[in-house]
Design a protein around this motif. Sequence first.
Motif, PDB file in Angstrom:
ATOM      1  N   ALA A 198       0.567  -1.411  -0.038  1.00  0.00           N
ATOM      2  CA  ALA A 198       0.122  -0.060   0.044  1.00  0.00           C
ATOM      3  C   ALA A 198       1.061   1.223  -0.073  1.00  0.00           C
ATOM      4  O   ALA A 198       0.474   2.210  -0.660  1.00  0.00           O
ATOM      5  N   ARG A 199       2.212   0.828   1.326  1.00  0.00           N
ATOM      6  CA  ARG A 199       2.753   2.317   1.494  1.00  0.00           C
ATOM      7  C   ARG A 199       3.249   2.539  -0.574  1.00  0.00           C
ATOM      8  O   ARG A 199       3.645   3.758  -1.260  1.00  0.00           O
ATOM      9  N   ARG A 200       3.803   1.614  -0.779  1.00  0.00           N
ATOM     10  CA  ARG A 200       4.552   1.833  -2.431  1.00  0.00           C
ATOM     11  C   ARG A 200       3.652   1.826  -4.205  1.00  0.00           C
ATOM     12  O   ARG A 200       4.027   2.809  -4.825  1.00  0.00           O
ATOM     13  N   LEU A 201       2.247   1.678  -3.911  1.00  0.00           N
ATOM     14  CA  LEU A 201       1.301   2.448  -4.274  1.00  0.00           C
ATOM     15  C   LEU A 201       1.403   2.839  -4.070  1.00  0.00           C
ATOM     16  O   LEU A 201       0.716   4.315  -5.695  1.00  0.00           O
ATOM     17  N   THR A 202       1.026   4.228  -2.940  1.00  0.00           N
ATOM     18  CA  THR A 202       0.487   5.002  -3.266  1.00  0.00           C
ATOM     19  C   THR A 202       1.780   6.584  -3.501  1.00  0.00           C
ATOM     20  O   THR A 202       1.748   7.337  -3.965  1.00  0.00           O
ATOM     21  N   GLU A 203       3.010   5.761  -3.249  1.00  0.00           N
ATOM     22  CA  GLU A 203       4.081   6.211  -3.621  1.00  0.00           C
ATOM     23  C   GLU A 203       4.234   6.603  -5.079  1.00  0.00           C
ATOM     24  O   GLU A 203       4.064   8.276  -6.186  1.00  0.00           O
ATOM     25  N   ASN A 204       3.635   5.391  -5.163  1.00  0.00           N
ATOM     26  CA  ASN A 204       3.723   5.690  -7.234  1.00  0.00           C
ATOM     27  C   ASN A 204       3.089   6.691  -8.244  1.00  0.00           C
ATOM     28  O   ASN A 204       3.084   7.497  -8.750  1.00  0.00           O
ATOM     29  N   PRO A 289       2.764  11.001   3.311  1.00  0.00           N
ATOM     30  CA  PRO A 289       2.728   9.864   3.392  1.00  0.00           C
ATOM     31  C   PRO A 289       2.214   9.568   5.223  1.00  0.00           C
ATOM     32  O   PRO A 289       3.200   9.648   5.791  1.00  0.00           O
ATOM     33  N   LYS A 290       1.163   8.418   5.219  1.00  0.00           N
ATOM     34  CA  LYS A 290       1.427   7.398   6.815  1.00  0.00           C
ATOM     35  C   LYS A 290       1.862   6.785   6.318  1.00  0.00           C
ATOM     36  O   LYS A 290       2.323   5.255   5.525  1.00  0.00           O
ATOM     37  N   GLU A 291       2.730   6.273   7.273  1.00  0.00           N
ATOM     38  CA  GLU A 291       3.302   5.108   7.592  1.00  0.00           C
ATOM     39  C   GLU A 291       2.551   3.889   7.688  1.00  0.00           C
ATOM     40  O   GLU A 291       3.072   2.999   6.864  1.00  0.00           O
ATOM     41  N   ASP A 292       1.478   3.123   8.104  1.00  0.00           N
ATOM     42  CA  ASP A 292       0.521   2.811   9.249  1.00  0.00           C
ATOM     43  C   ASP A 292      -0.325   2.814   8.345  1.00  0.00           C
ATOM     44  O   ASP A 292      -1.618   3.715   8.884  1.00  0.00           O
ATOM     45  N   LEU A 293      -1.120   2.324   7.386  1.00  0.00           N
ATOM     46  CA  LEU A 293      -2.683   2.386   6.657  1.00  0.00           C
ATOM     47  C   LEU A 293      -3.000   0.739   7.382  1.00  0.00           C
ATOM     48  O   LEU A 293      -3.008   0.183   7.797  1.00  0.00           O
ATOM     49  N   VAL A 295      -6.723  -1.708   7.444  1.00  0.00           N
ATOM     50  CA  VAL A 295      -6.781  -2.215   6.343  1.00  0.00           C
ATOM     51  C   VAL A 295      -7.855  -1.475   5.277  1.00  0.00           C
ATOM     52  O   VAL A 295      -8.487  -1.721   4.338  1.00  0.00           O
ATOM     53  N   SER A 296      -9.035  -0.900   5.739  1.00  0.00           N
ATOM     54  CA  SER A 296     -10.009  -0.209   5.658  1.00  0.00           C
ATOM     55  C   SER A 296      -9.570   0.897   4.345  1.00  0.00           C
ATOM     56  O   SER A 296      -9.830   1.561   3.538  1.00  0.00           O
ATOM     57  N   GLU A 297      -8.171   1.207   4.778  1.00  0.00           N
ATOM     58  CA  GLU A 297      -7.824   2.665   3.712  1.00  0.00           C
ATOM     59  C   GLU A 297      -6.804   1.635   2.750  1.00  0.00           C
ATOM     60  O   GLU A 297      -7.014   2.117   1.855  1.00  0.00           O
ATOM     61  N   LYS A 298      -6.337   1.235   2.955  1.00  0.00           N
ATOM     62  CA  LYS A 298      -5.627  -0.109   2.197  1.00  0.00           C
ATOM     63  C   LYS A 298      -6.598  -0.449   0.883  1.00  0.00           C
ATOM     64  O   LYS A 298      -6.752  -0.572  -0.596  1.00  0.00           O
ATOM     65  N   PHE A 299      -8.126  -1.049   1.234  1.00  0.00           N
ATOM     66  CA  PHE A 299      -8.870  -1.267   0.504  1.00  0.00           C
ATOM     67  C   PHE A 299      -9.175  -0.432  -0.355  1.00  0.00           C
ATOM     68  O   PHE A 299      -9.800  -0.020  -1.345  1.00  0.00           O
ATOM     69  N   GLN A 300      -9.713   0.836   0.648  1.00  0.00           N
ATOM     70  CA  GLN A 300     -10.045   1.678  -0.428  1.00  0.00           C
ATOM     71  C   GLN A 300      -9.183   2.945  -1.436  1.00  0.00           C
ATOM     72  O   GLN A 300      -9.385   2.813  -2.585  1.00  0.00           O
ATOM     73  N   LEU A 301      -8.238   2.748  -0.737  1.00  0.00           N
ATOM     74  CA  LEU A 301      -6.863   3.014  -2.115  1.00  0.00           C
ATOM     75  C   LEU A 301      -6.710   1.893  -3.299  1.00  0.00           C
ATOM     76  O   LEU A 301      -6.210   2.062  -4.151  1.00  0.00           O
ATOM     77  N   SER A 527     -20.607  -1.131   7.520  1.00  0.00           N
ATOM     78  CA  SER A 527     -19.607  -0.544   8.438  1.00  0.00           C
ATOM     79  C   SER A 527     -18.415  -0.503   8.234  1.00  0.00           C
ATOM     80  O   SER A 527     -17.388  -0.090   8.736  1.00  0.00           O
ATOM     81  N   VAL A 528     -18.077  -2.011   7.777  1.00  0.00           N
ATOM     82  CA  VAL A 528     -16.216  -2.504   7.336  1.00  0.00           C
ATOM     83  C   VAL A 528     -15.406  -2.033   6.105  1.00  0.00           C
ATOM     84  O   VAL A 528     -14.498  -1.715   6.389  1.00  0.00           O
ATOM     85  N   LEU A 529     -17.032  -1.624   5.698  1.00  0.00           N
ATOM     86  CA  LEU A 529     -16.055  -0.971   4.379  1.00  0.00           C
ATOM     87  C   LEU A 529     -15.824   0.676   4.352  1.00  0.00           C
ATOM     88  O   LEU A 529     -16.395   1.306   5.434  1.00  0.00           O
ATOM     89  N   PRO A 530     -14.872   0.695   3.824  1.00  0.00           N
ATOM     90  CA  PRO A 530     -14.060   2.718   3.608  1.00  0.00           C
ATOM     91  C   PRO A 530     -15.501   3.617   3.143  1.00  0.00           C
ATOM     92  O   PRO A 530     -15.768   3.297   2.582  1.00  0.00           O
ATOM     93  N   GLY A 531     -14.614   4.695   2.976  1.00  0.00           N
ATOM     94  CA  GLY A 531     -15.517   5.424   3.026  1.00  0.00           C
ATOM     95  C   GLY A 531     -16.765   5.845   2.806  1.00  0.00           C
ATOM     96  O   GLY A 531     -17.435   5.158   4.422  1.00  0.00           O
ATOM     97  N   SER A 532     -17.576   6.405   2.529  1.00  0.00           N
ATOM     98  CA  SER A 532     -19.574   5.699   2.203  1.00  0.00           C
ATOM     99  C   SER A 532     -20.057   4.855   1.624  1.00  0.00           C
ATOM    100  O   SER A 532     -20.736   4.801   1.384  1.00  0.00           O
TER     101      SER A 532
END
Length: 578
Positions: A198-204, A289-293, A295-301, A527-532
């Motif tokens: 997830a970190r590499r994905l956001t950086e790219n 950039p966030k160091e630790d994401l 599970v919901s943030e990774k899924f939304q990403l 409710s587990v899913l990220p965002g709206s």
Amino acid sequence: MLKRLDKIRFRGHKRDEFLDLAESPNASDTECGDEIPVKIPRTSPRDNEELRDPAGPGTIIMASGVQDFNRTESDRLNEIKGHLEIALLEKHFLQEELRKLREETNAETLRQELEKERQRRLELEQKVHEVLKARAEEVPAAQQPAKPQPQANGTDKRSHTVCSRLQKWFYDKFGEYVEDFRFQPEENTVETEEPLSARRLTENMRRLKRGAKPVTNFVKNLSALSDWYSIYTSAIAFIIYMNAVWHGWAIPMFLFLAILRLSLNYLIARGWRIQWSIVPEVSEPMEPPKEDLTVSEKFQLVLDVAQKAQNLFGKMADILEKIKNLFMWVQPEITQKLYITLWAAFIASCFLPYRIIGLAMGLYAGIKFFLIDFIFKRCPRLRAKYDTPYIIWTSLPTDPQLKERSNATVSRRLQTAASRSYVGSSAPAGINKDEDSSRFHTTKRGNFHEVFNLSENERPLAVCENGWRCCLINRDRKMPTDYIRNGILYVTENYLCFESSKSGSSKRNKVIKLTDITDIQKYKVLSVLPGSGMGIAVSTLSTQKPLVFGAMVHRDEAFETIFNQYVKITSASSNTES
């Protein structure tokens, strides 16, 4: 190792430091069962008196000899026991050292590497000997004094020395480059794929956005020039461009602009603050950039990246398919125009001088970019009638559109003659062929109006012509089979239609009238899913709980379309009632 064995041997000769067989590390019942020492009972004076023979003193001497014999046997047994313990300990330590050596060093690989190094050394030595030999042959030939010979032999030798000198000079100058042209097998290196992170994905994603920013800014400035965003800038650019084209300075002008841009970039790199742009740049807030994401943030990403990649690949595929269909005569009437244009350009290039052709093309490009496009963008109806490149590009079909058209033609051919005559008689005279064919929009189950039992005028909007894949969650039903249904959602002018994909009957399909809807809002299914979430909740008068259309990838597009059509229908109905 030898020092350790010497220590063991030294300890073995000392009787007091011997271990018992039961405490030996590798001792077993089978190895030392026969070597159990015999305990000699101590003889008391009373026993000695019993051993004495009343016949005389010889019996005493015999008893003492037997006792000495027993003592020597016990000493021998103890000595043998010590030697056995030393041998067992040596065996144990040797096995441990052998195991460590096998783990630490790999003799086979070292031997192979040593053989390779030897071969390389031999090859290098052979090459060095060859070079030294060649140089030794060349030096005496160059230093040998010329002997007085006849005229013919002198000229031959002189030519030979000149050739050798030329060869030497050529080898010294270009020998390194000649060595590079030796054919060698290419090494096929397999690129290792980086694992998903997830970190590499956001950086790219940020790298891609920063890399594409100069290109997007350049395109924005060009569109701003064409749209006359700044009247003075566009007028100056138009006058300079037309003057350069008229005098034949178009190419030098573009080269000068490229040099000017590089010069400005050099000054910016040196620390100057130079910002020139027609469109003001909007500074977007950069999130750290966030160091630790979570599970919901990774899924939304992952969902955001997948949606952007899907839309980007879809646009690229549409462009490539349109170009392919243009050159493959899929639409003959469109390709025919291109064919005639290319023939006209070919004939003009054969008979007209290039200066006139370049002048005509430059003037047309400037008038088209600065004037014609500006008028067409301000008047869409005029553009739809007279902008030939725009009309050709928009009318070019993609492969999915060709497939849908072929399916529609096949379904129309399968209709009976009575239905064709009925459609021909009921169609109004003012409707063209495209609108007439769009009435019979087909779904996977058949014609749209037949699947949902609606009138022929009801057909999906242009935005949702293929529908949106989703699942209908009816919370009023308790049965699992009726609770969730997978299908496709359509929006018409007056209805919201859901076609179920699991059953061929129309009982599982859902038709909702837009005027019966009381509320529309975005909904989070879990409710587990990220965002709206990825759902749309629709409340009606006939349902106690709202119907939820979940698992929609294009949720925002569907929500805007449904909401706009709902507002349009409700406002129209309120106006008619008033």
